[in-house]
Design an enzyme around this catalytic site. Structure first.
Site, PDB file in Angstrom:
ATOM      1  N   GLU A 172      49.420  37.124  47.797  1.00  0.00           N
ATOM      2  CA  GLU A 172      48.177  37.903  47.869  1.00  0.00           C
ATOM      3  C   GLU A 172      46.997  37.084  47.343  1.00  0.00           C
ATOM      4  O   GLU A 172      45.887  37.143  47.890  1.00  0.00           O
ATOM      5  CB  GLU A 172      48.349  39.196  47.051  1.00  0.00           C
ATOM      6  CG  GLU A 172      47.135  40.079  46.933  1.00  0.00           C
ATOM      7  CD  GLU A 172      46.791  40.781  48.236  1.00  0.00           C
ATOM      8  OE1 GLU A 172      46.165  40.136  49.095  1.00  0.00           O
ATOM      9  OE2 GLU A 172      47.146  41.963  48.380  1.00  0.00           O
TER      10      GLU A 172
ATOM     11  N   THR B 118      35.193  39.857  51.427  1.00  0.00           N
ATOM     12  CA  THR B 118      35.672  40.266  50.107  1.00  0.00           C
ATOM     13  C   THR B 118      34.653  39.887  49.033  1.00  0.00           C
ATOM     14  O   THR B 118      34.381  40.657  48.109  1.00  0.00           O
ATOM     15  CB  THR B 118      37.027  39.591  49.796  1.00  0.00           C
ATOM     16  OG1 THR B 118      37.929  39.914  50.852  1.00  0.00           O
ATOM     17  CG2 THR B 118      37.599  40.085  48.489  1.00  0.00           C
TER      18      THR B 118
END
Lengths: 308, 308
Positions: free
Chosen positions: B128, B181
């Site tokens: 991740e 992001t």
């Protein structure tokens, strides 16, 4: 039934991570009150023992909450209230809430229980506001519902009953110093770091989950306060020493009870709670501050009827 | 067993009030992956379908998590990984987490399940981190554990499994826009008002209580985000319209899935979830933005083995 004697419990508000929303109810610490129907309409405080508090209903928290309920219920008789106060005002374990909630609880029983606990909380908050200058249910809710409570919102008032593990005990130490509510409020920051707030709501969520699942280890790991304790603990002498001593003696965690000065510790089992009591007494025994301590099971029942 | 085919689910992180700590798992949306033992030591990504992603293990999130686990397990064989990607990267429903968690889940089964879900989460977080530049378990946790999860802490990693009411469904709309992001992070304030933070942890506590008690009304009243949504919703066109349309169609509440652009709505029952889908499709149908929608039961199981 024309008269009722009740036990109105002391309570712990905030509970570390749960600032302004969580609270729990004590079992062995509280006031007694007698509520009595009388032919003369109105609310009359006829006896106060323990501490010097006003007799005029409009100036007494038990009287103000009683008057709020009386105005709604409109009975064709009145009530006399006797208050036998054991919880010292200003100690941080819900002294005013015990009075405010006790009068309306007792009156409700004598009226045949027309009101539910949330409605009683609403009336009791009117009395609480006299003492603390704001309508809040942090101590009212656990006093009336028992166990652990979460005040989800004040307007509209929504109180959640959180399950209480059966072997959970609290040890309380009350150092006899005065913390002004105004000072305890003024010391709080208006803004907090987002990262601290995230820690706090992770801990609130975890604590609720731990209470639901009887997970004492998780309760222990959730009893942290990144937001309020760093500020308010400065107002309580020896706070960090008490906290450390409680931890060493086996407490799950400790925190400021309400806005202080009392400090609570949660413990698994009465033996640990008593060990914690001994350990924290030693901390204050070396100071010149007078103090009291209590050990109590978490009171899942709340208010108790002593006779009727 | 030398080969396994798995379903690796999409997930929703944050869940309104639970920013950075809560997540839930979807059932009908996800990737498929095949993990296969091979004599040649190492991790090899041998097939990727659906989206254009790197084949080098060190540059692929499924590869990086696999390598982390492989370095710990030290088997005397290797693994081939095939990725059949249905979750679009950047959609906000845990695309990278599905890959990162899927590879280690499948390898673990082929190794005889030496690792528990928390240990698998630890490895998956390494993958991740390649996608999101930070090790977090917001989507990893629900993908591996299923249902609702609360990431109590990242270091040490502690993940709580929260019970999921049986009739809870999610409707997702994915507007095909890109939210970086970095932009979604930069828009967040460093500090938040204490009063808003208190609302947030009251709602987190209430939501956990509502999930434990199957109280759909309480879940509904808890799905509010006073902290993040006011900022990030500005990045999603028609966000408030979608939210309003979902509410009118019967949704318990809506919020940004992860950092967006997908928007989730939680619903009691599949019929309501389908009505909500129709209602929110109409909102975007009038725009020039392409979109997908999904309806899914909350997946209490998490990863699924499709054959072995």
């Amino acid at each position: 039934m024309n008269e009722i004697r009740i036990f109105s419990p002391a309570t712990v508000a905030n509970v570390s991570c749960g600032f302004d929303v969580l609270g729990f109810c004590l079992d062995s610490v509280g006031d007694e009150m007698v509520i009595r129907k009388t032919d003369k309409k109105g609310i009359y405080i006829t006896k106060i023992e323990g501490y010097d508090l006003p007799y005029e209903a409009e100036k007494n928290v038990a009287g103000v909450s009683a008057l709020a309920m009386y105005a709604d219920a409109k009975p064709d008789f009145g009530f006399e209230i006797e208050i036998y106060k054991n919880i010292k005002p200003g100690s941080g374990v819900g002294s005013s809430s015990a009075s405010a909630a006790g009068s309306v609880f007792g009156m409700n029983v004598l009226l045949g229980n027309p009101y539910n606990n949330t409605e009683l909380s609403y009336f009791a908050m009117k009395g609480e506001a006299l003492a603390s200058q704001s309508e809040h249910a942090d101590n009212i809710a656990p006093a009336l519902f028992g166990g652990f409570t979460l005040v989800k919102s004040v307007s509209p008032l929504e109180i959640l009953e959180i399950p209480t593990p059966n072997n959970l005990y609290a040890t309380i130490i009350h150092p006899q110093i005065e913390i002004k509510t105004s000072e305890a409020r003024a010391i709080l920051p208006k803004d907090v770091a987002l990262k601290d707030a995230i820690l706090q709501w992770a801990n609130v969520g975890s604590l609720i989950h731990g209470l639901h699942t009887n997970n004492y280890g998780l309760i222990e790991r959730s009893l942290h306060d990144a937001i309020v304790e760093p500020h308010r603990s400065k107002l309580i002498p020896l706070y960090q020493d008490v906290k450390a001593a409680a931890k060493t003696a086996g407490a799950l965690g400790s925190g400021i009870s309400g806005s202080g000065p009392s400090i609570f510790s949660l413990c698994e089992g009465i033996n640990t709670a008593k060990s914690v009591e001994q350990a924290i007494r030693k901390v204050y025994a070396n100071s010149d501050i007078e103090f009291d301590t209590y050990v109590s099971k978490i009171n899942a029942e709340g208010m108790k009827i002593l006779n009727n």
